[in-house]
Design an enzyme around this catalytic site. Sequence first.
Site, PDB file in Angstrom:
ATOM      1  N   ARG A 142       0.847  -1.189   0.000  1.00 47.41           N
ATOM      2  CA  ARG A 142       0.000   0.000   0.000  1.00 47.41           C
ATOM      3  C   ARG A 142       0.883   1.238   0.000  1.00 47.41           C
ATOM      4  O   ARG A 142       2.049   1.185   0.393  1.00 47.41           O
ATOM      5  CB  ARG A 142      -0.901   0.022   1.242  1.00 47.41           C
ATOM      6  CG  ARG A 142      -1.829  -1.183   1.390  1.00 47.41           C
ATOM      7  CD  ARG A 142      -2.604  -1.089   2.698  1.00 47.41           C
ATOM      8  NE  ARG A 142      -3.556  -2.177   2.845  1.00 47.41           N
ATOM      9  CZ  ARG A 142      -3.300  -3.319   3.494  1.00 47.41           C
ATOM     10  NH1 ARG A 142      -2.102  -3.507   4.050  1.00 47.41           N
ATOM     11  NH2 ARG A 142      -4.217  -4.264   3.591  1.00 47.41           N
ATOM     12  N   LYS A 166      -2.149  -2.868   8.046  1.00 47.09           N
ATOM     13  CA  LYS A 166      -3.294  -2.455   8.851  1.00 47.09           C
ATOM     14  C   LYS A 166      -3.338  -3.257  10.144  1.00 47.09           C
ATOM     15  O   LYS A 166      -3.083  -4.450  10.156  1.00 47.09           O
ATOM     16  CB  LYS A 166      -4.589  -2.659   8.057  1.00 47.09           C
ATOM     17  CG  LYS A 166      -4.746  -1.686   6.898  1.00 47.09           C
ATOM     18  CD  LYS A 166      -6.103  -1.832   6.240  1.00 47.09           C
ATOM     19  CE  LYS A 166      -6.301  -0.780   5.149  1.00 47.09           C
ATOM     20  NZ  LYS A 166      -7.601  -0.902   4.490  1.00 47.09           N
ATOM     21  N   HIS A 237      -2.555   2.699  -5.677  1.00 50.26           N
ATOM     22  CA  HIS A 237      -3.295   1.459  -5.392  1.00 50.26           C
ATOM     23  C   HIS A 237      -3.504   0.632  -6.666  1.00 50.26           C
ATOM     24  O   HIS A 237      -3.683  -0.581  -6.592  1.00 50.26           O
ATOM     25  CB  HIS A 237      -4.640   1.788  -4.747  1.00 50.26           C
ATOM     26  CG  HIS A 237      -5.004   0.852  -3.643  1.00 50.26           C
ATOM     27  ND1 HIS A 237      -4.298   0.777  -2.452  1.00 50.26           N
ATOM     28  CD2 HIS A 237      -5.984  -0.078  -3.551  1.00 50.26           C
ATOM     29  CE1 HIS A 237      -4.842  -0.143  -1.680  1.00 50.26           C
ATOM     30  NE2 HIS A 237      -5.862  -0.672  -2.318  1.00 50.26           N
ATOM     31  N   ARG A 240      -0.845  -1.863  -6.850  1.00 47.46           N
ATOM     32  CA  ARG A 240      -1.161  -2.982  -5.947  1.00 47.46           C
ATOM     33  C   ARG A 240      -2.157  -3.941  -6.601  1.00 47.46           C
ATOM     34  O   ARG A 240      -1.990  -5.161  -6.554  1.00 47.46           O
ATOM     35  CB  ARG A 240      -1.719  -2.419  -4.639  1.00 47.46           C
ATOM     36  CG  ARG A 240      -2.150  -3.449  -3.595  1.00 47.46           C
ATOM     37  CD  ARG A 240      -2.500  -2.691  -2.321  1.00 47.46           C
ATOM     38  NE  ARG A 240      -3.303  -3.445  -1.380  1.00 47.46           N
ATOM     39  CZ  ARG A 240      -2.806  -4.237  -0.436  1.00 47.46           C
ATOM     40  NH1 ARG A 240      -1.503  -4.409  -0.337  1.00 47.46           N
ATOM     41  NH2 ARG A 240      -3.599  -4.864   0.415  1.00 47.46           N
ATOM     42  N   HIS A 263      -4.444  -9.078   3.527  1.00 51.68           N
ATOM     43  CA  HIS A 263      -5.890  -9.053   3.722  1.00 51.68           C
ATOM     44  C   HIS A 263      -6.267  -9.968   4.882  1.00 51.68           C
ATOM     45  O   HIS A 263      -5.801 -11.108   4.945  1.00 51.68           O
ATOM     46  CB  HIS A 263      -6.621  -9.542   2.461  1.00 51.68           C
ATOM     47  CG  HIS A 263      -6.576  -8.562   1.337  1.00 51.68           C
ATOM     48  ND1 HIS A 263      -6.811  -8.923   0.022  1.00 51.68           N
ATOM     49  CD2 HIS A 263      -6.342  -7.227   1.307  1.00 51.68           C
ATOM     50  CE1 HIS A 263      -6.709  -7.864  -0.752  1.00 51.68           C
ATOM     51  NE2 HIS A 263      -6.434  -6.823   0.004  1.00 51.68           N
ATOM     52  N   TYR A 272     -10.002 -10.114  -7.074  1.00 54.28           N
ATOM     53  CA  TYR A 272      -9.037 -10.296  -8.152  1.00 54.28           C
ATOM     54  C   TYR A 272      -9.389 -11.472  -9.055  1.00 54.28           C
ATOM     55  O   TYR A 272      -8.947 -11.510 -10.200  1.00 54.28           O
ATOM     56  CB  TYR A 272      -7.627 -10.444  -7.568  1.00 54.28           C
ATOM     57  CG  TYR A 272      -7.209  -9.193  -6.846  1.00 54.28           C
ATOM     58  CD1 TYR A 272      -6.962  -8.011  -7.537  1.00 54.28           C
ATOM     59  CD2 TYR A 272      -7.124  -9.165  -5.456  1.00 54.28           C
ATOM     60  CE1 TYR A 272      -6.632  -6.842  -6.874  1.00 54.28           C
ATOM     61  CE2 TYR A 272      -6.781  -7.999  -4.782  1.00 54.28           C
ATOM     62  CZ  TYR A 272      -6.542  -6.850  -5.499  1.00 54.28           C
ATOM     63  OH  TYR A 272      -6.219  -5.691  -4.839  1.00 54.28           O
TER      64      TYR A 272
END
Length: 290
Positions: A142, A166, A237, A240, A263, A272
């Site tokens: 990111r 995150k 992004h 990514r 994730h 995806y």
Amino acid sequence: MEYVDEYLDYLFLDKKYSKNTIASYRNALKKYFDYIDNREINYKNINVGDIEKFLSFLKKINSSKTAYYTLTVLKNFYNYLIIEKVVGENIFYSIDMPKLSHNLPSVLSYEEVDKLLDIKVNDAFTARNKAILELMYASGLRISETVNLRLYDIDLTNNIVKVFGKGSKERIIPIGDIATKALNEYIYTYRNVLIKNKKNDYLFLNNHGNKLTRQGLFKNLKLLLKEKGIDKNVSPHTIRHSFATHLLNNGADLRVIQELLGHSSIKTTQIYTHISNEHLKEQYRSHPHE
């Protein structure tokens, strides 16, 4: 904005939310309190009609996605107010979530990636920009993860990068020889030109020798896209998304991609597969009997 600061402190200290997420929550709550304060509505006694008018107001000035996000933030905030015994119920659970259009994220083609990364290194800035983009495409980082990298997060001997994503979750990501070569050149040949005798262990620096910001990275990317003649709405992004989609197109397992991207849920990564399917459809349309 009563209780907001306490709530955001709770998210940061107890829930370990990132500073960017905290800032986003603060912005969403400010929109809400500005709206109800201007209409002299007490947040403890707000009703369904008031909330629906607020969401209509949001949709006029923002996207449905922003309205959806704001409603999610407010649901969570009112859950906190229940815990603190400020309100007795969460009225936001009575509101239907705004419908979102499920547009697939934009992805660069292999040719566009090659064009974007074909940067002739002749100074510290071109070396830095090439290192950034090669790293992002090789790892799927990111933008916030990229600009917050420190020198010790990069292991050029073992071709890996350590990143805190995150929720402060650490992950180790392998990177290829091309990205390693670009990083090696930037770090050992050009980074000292940018540091300007300052003490700074951030990997990517701006022209003042300070940490490169998200805005600075985005601006540099836009200039490079224009220079390369790539007429497409591309953000960091997008790189990514391209990383993940190209991995999937080349046979990578979805669970592996989930780990690489950081994730928490496989459902997030499954987007995806839809992008990959669209790619297959595009390829099939070139069939002579299509």
